[in-house]
Scaffold this motif. Structure first.
Motif, PDB file in Angstrom:
ATOM      1  N   TYR A  15      74.911  70.999  41.013  1.00  0.00           N
ATOM      2  CA  TYR A  15      74.089  70.191  41.900  1.00  0.00           C
ATOM      3  C   TYR A  15      72.684  70.770  42.017  1.00  0.00           C
ATOM      4  O   TYR A  15      72.463  71.953  41.807  1.00  0.00           O
ATOM      5  N   GLY A  16      71.735  69.904  42.356  1.00  0.00           N
ATOM      6  CA  GLY A  16      70.364  70.338  42.545  1.00  0.00           C
ATOM      7  C   GLY A  16      69.615  69.364  43.427  1.00  0.00           C
ATOM      8  O   GLY A  16      70.170  68.352  43.887  1.00  0.00           O
ATOM      9  N   LEU A  17      68.345  69.649  43.664  1.00  0.00           N
ATOM     10  CA  LEU A  17      67.497  68.774  44.468  1.00  0.00           C
ATOM     11  C   LEU A  17      66.622  67.936  43.553  1.00  0.00           C
ATOM     12  O   LEU A  17      65.991  68.446  42.629  1.00  0.00           O
ATOM     13  N   GLU A  73      60.293  55.334  44.241  1.00  0.00           N
ATOM     14  CA  GLU A  73      60.771  53.948  44.290  1.00  0.00           C
ATOM     15  C   GLU A  73      61.073  53.450  42.878  1.00  0.00           C
ATOM     16  O   GLU A  73      61.977  52.664  42.662  1.00  0.00           O
ATOM     17  N   ASP A  74      60.278  53.898  41.900  1.00  0.00           N
ATOM     18  CA  ASP A  74      60.495  53.557  40.504  1.00  0.00           C
ATOM     19  C   ASP A  74      61.602  54.473  39.975  1.00  0.00           C
ATOM     20  O   ASP A  74      61.426  55.695  39.921  1.00  0.00           O
ATOM     21  N   PRO A  75      62.764  53.928  39.586  1.00  0.00           N
ATOM     22  CA  PRO A  75      63.874  54.777  39.155  1.00  0.00           C
ATOM     23  C   PRO A  75      63.584  55.599  37.900  1.00  0.00           C
ATOM     24  O   PRO A  75      64.299  56.539  37.595  1.00  0.00           O
ATOM     25  N   LYS A  76      62.529  55.263  37.158  1.00  0.00           N
ATOM     26  CA  LYS A  76      62.191  56.032  35.958  1.00  0.00           C
ATOM     27  C   LYS A  76      61.308  57.233  36.273  1.00  0.00           C
ATOM     28  O   LYS A  76      60.992  58.013  35.398  1.00  0.00           O
ATOM     29  N   LYS A  77      60.901  57.354  37.524  1.00  0.00           N
ATOM     30  CA  LYS A  77      60.081  58.486  37.931  1.00  0.00           C
ATOM     31  C   LYS A  77      60.913  59.416  38.806  1.00  0.00           C
ATOM     32  O   LYS A  77      61.936  59.039  39.333  1.00  0.00           O
ATOM     33  N   GLY A  78      60.429  60.604  38.982  1.00  0.00           N
ATOM     34  CA  GLY A  78      61.118  61.588  39.803  1.00  0.00           C
ATOM     35  C   GLY A  78      61.212  62.896  39.039  1.00  0.00           C
ATOM     36  O   GLY A  78      61.098  62.917  37.812  1.00  0.00           O
ATOM     37  N   ILE A  79      61.386  63.988  39.770  1.00  0.00           N
ATOM     38  CA  ILE A  79      61.493  65.292  39.129  1.00  0.00           C
ATOM     39  C   ILE A  79      62.612  66.100  39.778  1.00  0.00           C
ATOM     40  O   ILE A  79      62.891  65.957  40.964  1.00  0.00           O
ATOM     41  N   TRP A  80      63.246  66.934  38.966  1.00  0.00           N
ATOM     42  CA  TRP A  80      64.232  67.880  39.467  1.00  0.00           C
ATOM     43  C   TRP A  80      63.492  69.119  39.919  1.00  0.00           C
ATOM     44  O   TRP A  80      62.611  69.616  39.213  1.00  0.00           O
ATOM     45  N   LEU A  81      63.829  69.635  41.080  1.00  0.00           N
ATOM     46  CA  LEU A  81      63.212  70.857  41.573  1.00  0.00           C
ATOM     47  C   LEU A  81      63.887  72.056  40.910  1.00  0.00           C
ATOM     48  O   LEU A  81      65.113  72.103  40.833  1.00  0.00           O
ATOM     49  N   GLU A  82      63.079  72.990  40.429  1.00  0.00           N
ATOM     50  CA  GLU A  82      63.608  74.176  39.757  1.00  0.00           C
ATOM     51  C   GLU A  82      64.112  75.171  40.797  1.00  0.00           C
ATOM     52  O   GLU A  82      63.429  75.445  41.786  1.00  0.00           O
ATOM     53  N   ALA A  83      65.278  75.744  40.542  1.00  0.00           N
ATOM     54  CA  ALA A  83      65.921  76.661  41.491  1.00  0.00           C
ATOM     55  C   ALA A  83      65.052  77.869  41.811  1.00  0.00           C
ATOM     56  O   ALA A  83      65.097  78.393  42.918  1.00  0.00           O
ATOM     57  N   GLY A  84      64.237  78.315  40.877  1.00  0.00           N
ATOM     58  CA  GLY A  84      63.431  79.516  41.068  1.00  0.00           C
ATOM     59  C   GLY A  84      62.079  79.290  41.726  1.00  0.00           C
ATOM     60  O   GLY A  84      61.301  80.234  41.858  1.00  0.00           O
ATOM     61  N   THR A 128      61.753  62.683  51.296  1.00  0.00           N
ATOM     62  CA  THR A 128      63.163  62.506  50.976  1.00  0.00           C
ATOM     63  C   THR A 128      63.500  63.207  49.669  1.00  0.00           C
ATOM     64  O   THR A 128      62.916  62.922  48.635  1.00  0.00           O
ATOM     65  N   LEU A 129      64.430  64.123  49.761  1.00  0.00           N
ATOM     66  CA  LEU A 129      64.960  64.804  48.579  1.00  0.00           C
ATOM     67  C   LEU A 129      66.419  64.422  48.457  1.00  0.00           C
ATOM     68  O   LEU A 129      67.115  64.281  49.454  1.00  0.00           O
ATOM     69  N   GLU A 130      66.880  64.262  47.249  1.00  0.00           N
ATOM     70  CA  GLU A 130      68.290  63.964  47.024  1.00  0.00           C
ATOM     71  C   GLU A 130      68.991  65.220  46.528  1.00  0.00           C
ATOM     72  O   GLU A 130      68.522  65.868  45.606  1.00  0.00           O
ATOM     73  N   TYR A 131      70.104  65.540  47.151  1.00  0.00           N
ATOM     74  CA  TYR A 131      70.980  66.607  46.680  1.00  0.00           C
ATOM     75  C   TYR A 131      72.027  65.901  45.838  1.00  0.00           C
ATOM     76  O   TYR A 131      72.856  65.153  46.350  1.00  0.00           O
ATOM     77  N   LYS A 132      71.932  66.064  44.530  1.00  0.00           N
ATOM     78  CA  LYS A 132      72.838  65.297  43.679  1.00  0.00           C
ATOM     79  C   LYS A 132      73.284  66.080  42.462  1.00  0.00           C
ATOM     80  O   LYS A 132      72.707  67.112  42.118  1.00  0.00           O
ATOM     81  N   LYS A 133      74.283  65.542  41.819  1.00  0.00           N
ATOM     82  CA  LYS A 133      74.877  66.179  40.650  1.00  0.00           C
ATOM     83  C   LYS A 133      73.922  66.079  39.468  1.00  0.00           C
ATOM     84  O   LYS A 133      73.351  65.019  39.208  1.00  0.00           O
ATOM     85  N   LYS A 134      73.765  67.196  38.751  1.00  0.00           N
ATOM     86  CA  LYS A 134      72.860  67.238  37.605  1.00  0.00           C
ATOM     87  C   LYS A 134      73.531  66.738  36.334  1.00  0.00           C
ATOM     88  O   LYS A 134      72.868  66.235  35.444  1.00  0.00           O
ATOM     89  N   ALA A 149      67.751  76.585  49.418  1.00  0.00           N
ATOM     90  CA  ALA A 149      67.859  75.298  50.116  1.00  0.00           C
ATOM     91  C   ALA A 149      69.164  74.601  49.734  1.00  0.00           C
ATOM     92  O   ALA A 149      69.866  74.061  50.597  1.00  0.00           O
ATOM     93  N   CYS A 150      69.522  74.649  48.459  1.00  0.00           N
ATOM     94  CA  CYS A 150      70.785  74.050  48.008  1.00  0.00           C
ATOM     95  C   CYS A 150      71.985  74.751  48.647  1.00  0.00           C
ATOM     96  O   CYS A 150      72.941  74.103  49.056  1.00  0.00           O
ATOM     97  N   ARG A 151      71.909  76.067  48.732  1.00  0.00           N
ATOM     98  CA  ARG A 151      72.997  76.834  49.358  1.00  0.00           C
ATOM     99  C   ARG A 151      73.143  76.453  50.834  1.00  0.00           C
ATOM    100  O   ARG A 151      74.256  76.234  51.324  1.00  0.00           O
ATOM    101  N   ILE A 152      72.024  76.333  51.539  1.00  0.00           N
ATOM    102  CA  ILE A 152      72.040  75.959  52.961  1.00  0.00           C
ATOM    103  C   ILE A 152      72.609  74.558  53.136  1.00  0.00           C
ATOM    104  O   ILE A 152      73.410  74.304  54.052  1.00  0.00           O
TER     105      ILE A 152
END
Length: 142
Positions: free
Chosen positions: A47-49, A54-65, A82-88, A28-31
């Motif tokens: 970069y990753g997803l 809404e709470d900035p202290k919550k959220g998870i990074w999706l694992e590439a595998g 909504t997923l964010e593609y952002k710098k890790k 998905a990141c490559r696409i």
């Protein structure tokens, strides 16, 4: 197909893209990099997803595998639309006991124990098991 509204971390560009639920996060990141010009900055491994909340202290990074459908079923109480593609990688300022401030690049997608090992290695402290991190008011490190 699962329609995901992807918020690109570079600027505030929002693109809607279609993915099969079985698509791996890495693919998905490559696409995204291939189809969204704003996402083509820097190295792909930086970069990753990120599944934000809404709470900035919550959220998870999706694992590439893992596949996207793993997170659709898991959800963790977060909105999968909504997923964010952002710098890790980001700089982290660390105030030492002697008052000096050191800046270390950390990988936000790692768990805290892995970050602590990286931080200790960068500052020359090899006994990471006796180290700890605490948050200071933001005005202290400006």
């Amino acid at each position: 197909m699962v329609a995901l509204s992807l918020k690109i971390g570079v600027g505030n560009v929002v693109k809607t893209m279609q993915f099969e639920p079985s698509t791996m996060v890495y693919d998905a990141c490559r696409i995204i990099r291939e189809r969204v010009p704003e996402a083509q900055l820097g190295q792909p491994n930086d970069y990753g997803l990120f599944l934000s909340d809404e709470d900035p202290k919550k959220g998870i990074w999706l694992e590439a595998g893992k596949a996207l459908d793993y997170y659709i079923h898991l959800r963790c109480g977060l909105n999968m639309d909504t997923l964010e593609y952002k710098k890790k990688q980001r700089p982290l300022k660390i105030r030492m006991l002697d008052g000096t401030v050191k800046t270390v690049m950390i990988d936000d997608s790692k768990i805290v124990s892995d970050m602590l090992m990286t931080i200790c290695a960068r500052i020359g402290q090899f006994f990471y098991n006796v180290m700890f991190l605490s948050e200071e008011p933001s005005s202290c490190l400006q």
